[in-house]
Design a protein around this motif. Structure first.
Motif, PDB file in Angstrom:
ATOM      1  N   SER A   1      12.447  -3.202   1.316  1.00 45.86           N
ATOM      2  CA  SER A   1      13.470  -3.083   0.288  1.00 45.86           C
ATOM      3  C   SER A   1      13.665  -4.270  -0.600  1.00 45.86           C
ATOM      4  O   SER A   1      14.575  -4.417  -1.158  1.00 45.86           O
ATOM      5  CB  SER A   1      14.846  -2.740   1.253  1.00 45.86           C
ATOM      6  OG  SER A   1      14.524  -1.856   2.176  1.00 45.86           O
TER       7      SER A   1
ATOM      8  N   THR B   1       0.477   5.399  -0.306  1.00 51.90           N
ATOM      9  CA  THR B   1      -0.249   6.856  -0.462  1.00 51.90           C
ATOM     10  C   THR B   1       0.494   7.506  -1.506  1.00 51.90           C
ATOM     11  O   THR B   1       1.629   7.518  -1.612  1.00 51.90           O
ATOM     12  CB  THR B   1      -0.183   7.241   1.083  1.00 51.90           C
ATOM     13  OG1 THR B   1      -0.736   6.856   1.735  1.00 51.90           O
ATOM     14  CG2 THR B   1      -0.752   9.049   0.768  1.00 51.90           C
TER      15      THR B   1
ATOM     16  N   ARG C   1       8.202   0.300  -3.351  1.00 50.33           N
ATOM     17  CA  ARG C   1       8.811   1.382  -4.066  1.00 50.33           C
ATOM     18  C   ARG C   1       9.169   0.871  -5.742  1.00 50.33           C
ATOM     19  O   ARG C   1       9.016   1.605  -6.616  1.00 50.33           O
ATOM     20  CB  ARG C   1      10.112   2.028  -3.841  1.00 50.33           C
ATOM     21  CG  ARG C   1       9.784   3.148  -2.480  1.00 50.33           C
ATOM     22  CD  ARG C   1      10.857   3.323  -1.481  1.00 50.33           C
ATOM     23  NE  ARG C   1      10.975   2.391  -0.728  1.00 50.33           N
ATOM     24  CZ  ARG C   1      12.037   2.203   0.213  1.00 50.33           C
ATOM     25  NH1 ARG C   1      12.751   3.360   0.251  1.00 50.33           N
ATOM     26  NH2 ARG C   1      12.367   1.195   1.044  1.00 50.33           N
TER      27      ARG C   1
ATOM     28  N   PRO D   1       0.790  -1.201   0.093  1.00 48.92           N
ATOM     29  CA  PRO D   1       0.027   0.069   0.006  1.00 48.92           C
ATOM     30  C   PRO D   1       0.884   1.273   0.078  1.00 48.92           C
ATOM     31  O   PRO D   1       1.793   1.488   0.767  1.00 48.92           O
ATOM     32  CB  PRO D   1      -0.758  -0.152   1.349  1.00 48.92           C
ATOM     33  CG  PRO D   1       0.011  -1.077   2.149  1.00 48.92           C
ATOM     34  CD  PRO D   1       0.737  -1.964   1.225  1.00 48.92           C
TER      35      PRO D   1
END
Ligand SMILES: Cc1cc2nc3c(=O)[nH]c(=O)nc-3n(C[C@H](O)[C@H](O)[C@H](O)COP(=O)(O)O)c2cc1C
Length: 367
Positions: free
Chosen positions: A295, A29, A335, A27
């Motif tokens: 990561s 934002t 990411r 998730p």
């Protein structure tokens, strides 16, 4: 498919949730929802990840009300008709591309900054009004506010099921509202919502139990938890595996199917004397499936930190070893997937040369 990553592309089966592979979009934002309504660009963003073969997409945190739940502009809610219509398009787009999507329900609790909201006069909610240990800045939530917050979570979960979401994830991590009840440093209550583990899990358990009653036995309910807190990455809600069990067992009893244990680096052990990480312990003490995160697929200092190859963004050996040992079942990727919607297929097809490093520029656009 490269032999080393086979486990990532093995289907996941469990009581309530089946997925084509083991990769979950974490998730994240994005704050691209003006008036708190997810638009066509948000739908296209999630659809791209479904087209890119993500096993389960988890949405960004989605507010459970329009007042106390969010302090962040352009964060979507799941309360208004317009926002629900926006989410319906997101869900339909993901399903059209053969994907699955769960919504993350989020109440920022003590980390909502009233001044950044349309309701600066409304104080923020939390177990004891404590944002950072040692200092109360608001009143503890009243009994009525607790009831309202529970009802709002349940209503949001029911709405999510009606909209076609494949799962609901309760955001119980990162110092937000649910976490403020779990941690004894921010929950100083001496009523039924505080005190021992039973008391400190009671708020989350009521949300889960009442949601379970409404959505039925077969609808997947996930909870995201973190030991770490926003102001202290070394904090631990549970100091020992025994405490981890006392924390998690009531949540299972209330109806949770899957634990999503948020860590900044998935390879870091939780407790001395064992290599298991937080997801590993969650699975071990509850017997429930667990999602790890942290990561994955990132290069540079993250990979170097555990001795992998700094030049290889997808040095996944450590992850694959842990998953081959069945320490946890699913891996969330944040990411790397924010940067590149095709990350999963590139890993699957061994196209390591095509992988992109995460750069902060990716945060400024919704590709
Ligand atoms: C831009 C951004 C936004 C995030 N928003 C959320 C969120 O809304 N809810 C949440 O639980 N975690 C959130 N996180 C944390 C991610 O879900 C994930 O745990 C973290 O990025 C570590 O995974 P990664 O190393 O694969 O990126 C966010 C992370 C990033 C980078």
């Amino acid at each position: 498919m490269s032999a080393t990553t086979d486990i990532l592309f093995t289907p996941f089966t469990s009581e309530n949730l089946n997925l084509k592979n083991r990769i979950v979009m974490a998730p994240m934002t994005r704050s691209f929802s003006p008036d708190n309504i997810p638009g066509e660009d948000v739908a296209a963003y999630y659809r791209r990840r479904a087209e890119g073969d993500v096993g389960l997409i988890l949405t960004e945190g989605v507010s459970t009300n329009q007042t106390t739940a969010s302090g962040t502009p352009n964060v979507p809610n799941i309360v208004t008709d317009a926002a629900k219509a926006g989410w319906k398009k997101v869900v339909d787009g993901v399903h059209g591309a053969g994907g699955k999507i769960g919504v993350q329900l989020w109440h920022e609790g003590p980390y909502r900054n009233p001044e950044k909201t349309a309701h600066p006069d409304i104080p923020s909610w939390s177990a004891s009004g404590v944002k950072v240990p040692g200092k109360a800045i608001w009143e503890p939530m009243s009994e009525a506010e607790i009831e309202t917050a529970i009802t709002e979570f349940v209503d949001a979960a029911v709405a999510a099921k009606e909209l076609g979401f494949d799962a609901v994830e309760f955001h119980g991590a990162h110092s937000y509202l649910l976490d403020s009840f779990f941690w004894d440093q921010t929950n100083l209550r001496d009523d039924k919502w505080g005190g021992d583990w039973k008391g400190r899990t009671h708020f989350a358990c009521e949300i889960i139990r009442r949601t379970r009653e409404k959505v039925g036995a077969n609808y997947p309910l996930i909870i995201r938890l973190s030991q770490w807190k926003q102001q202290d990455f070394s904090a631990k809600t549970a100091a020992t595996p025994q405490e981890m069990e006392q924390w998690l067992a009531p949540l299972v009893e209330a109806g949770i199917d899957i634990f999503h244990m948020s860590q900044r680096r998935f390879w870091e052990p939780s407790f001395e004397g064992s290599a298991l990480n937080d997801a590993g312990w969650a699975k071990k003490v509850t017997g429930k499936p667990a999602i790890s995160v942290g990561s994955v697929g990132l290069s540079g200092e993250f990979i170097a930190a555990y001795g992998g190859e700094a030049s290889e963004p997808a040095s996944l050996d450590r992850l694959v070893e842990m998953m081959d040992r069945e320490e946890f079942d699913l891996i969330a990727v944040g990411r790397a997937l924010l940067q590149d919607p095709e990350w999963v297929v590139k890993i699957r097809d061994g196209r390591n040369g095509d992988l992109q490093n995460f750069t902060k520029d990716a945060l400024g656009k919704l590709y």
